[in-house]
Design an enzyme around this catalytic site. Sequence first.
Site, PDB file in Angstrom:
ATOM      1  N   GLU A 137      21.799  42.858 -42.017  1.00 39.63           N
ATOM      2  CA  GLU A 137      23.064  42.941 -41.722  1.00 39.63           C
ATOM      3  C   GLU A 137      23.314  42.828 -40.220  1.00 39.63           C
ATOM      4  O   GLU A 137      22.661  43.411 -39.439  1.00 39.63           O
ATOM      5  CB  GLU A 137      23.944  44.229 -42.068  1.00 39.63           C
ATOM      6  CG  GLU A 137      25.231  44.315 -42.053  1.00 39.63           C
ATOM      7  CD  GLU A 137      26.058  45.510 -42.677  1.00 39.63           C
ATOM      8  OE1 GLU A 137      25.904  45.531 -44.013  1.00 39.63           O
ATOM      9  OE2 GLU A 137      26.499  46.207 -41.921  1.00 39.63           O
ATOM     10  N   ASP A 175      19.729  47.389 -44.283  1.00 44.83           N
ATOM     11  CA  ASP A 175      21.066  47.799 -43.845  1.00 44.83           C
ATOM     12  C   ASP A 175      20.879  48.621 -42.597  1.00 44.83           C
ATOM     13  O   ASP A 175      20.665  49.926 -42.925  1.00 44.83           O
ATOM     14  CB  ASP A 175      21.938  48.578 -44.987  1.00 44.83           C
ATOM     15  CG  ASP A 175      23.259  48.988 -44.317  1.00 44.83           C
ATOM     16  OD1 ASP A 175      23.832  48.275 -43.270  1.00 44.83           O
ATOM     17  OD2 ASP A 175      23.864  49.966 -44.896  1.00 44.83           O
ATOM     18  N   ASP A 232      23.895  53.425 -49.039  1.00 46.97           N
ATOM     19  CA  ASP A 232      22.770  52.518 -47.752  1.00 46.97           C
ATOM     20  C   ASP A 232      21.949  51.748 -48.557  1.00 46.97           C
ATOM     21  O   ASP A 232      21.824  50.471 -48.349  1.00 46.97           O
ATOM     22  CB  ASP A 232      22.215  53.543 -46.802  1.00 46.97           C
ATOM     23  CG  ASP A 232      23.144  54.332 -45.896  1.00 46.97           C
ATOM     24  OD1 ASP A 232      23.926  53.520 -45.487  1.00 46.97           O
ATOM     25  OD2 ASP A 232      23.138  55.650 -45.850  1.00 46.97           O
TER      26      ASP A 232
END
Length: 182
Positions: free
Chosen positions: A69, A7, A141
Amino acid sequence: MRILGIDPGLQTTGFGVVDIDGQQLRYVASGTIRTTSLALGDLPGRLKILFDGITELAARYQPDAAAVEIVFVNVNPQSTLLLGQARGACITALVASHLPVAEYTALQMKKAVVGHGRAAKSQVQEMVRRLLHLPALPGTDAADGLGLAITHAHVGPAMGRLGAATPLNRRQHAMYKGGRSY
């Protein structure tokens, strides 16, 4: 199969490592890479920390694939550009580590993990905790990194069966390694 989920973020990048054997998911590791020790204006330094951190994760955990992502377009175009650069550093490190890279939107990840694409971060954290049998909630996260790995574990094989290519397929990897494929 071992999957590394990323991420990306310029200040904090979350990661998660998951093993999948058939339908069984197993937690391996998760955490964050932080670049906050550097001044906000030191963009090259922050990107190097991300590149080195992702390279180290790939060497330590030896994943078979990675999931990253996709950047969403923010209201602030400058923030979107900075996030895109952080994401680029992460993807470059993964490709340099000879990993196939798949990309998923936050909506795709939330749908795969929670069941609907508009899930709150707390819902993602709770479902990741349940799916991986963790004793406590992972940070937001790290949960997103784990969620991306879980998404690829469930969606990636189906995409392969359907013949869909990930954004960085074998031909593209050959080109990055110095070879050519047409």
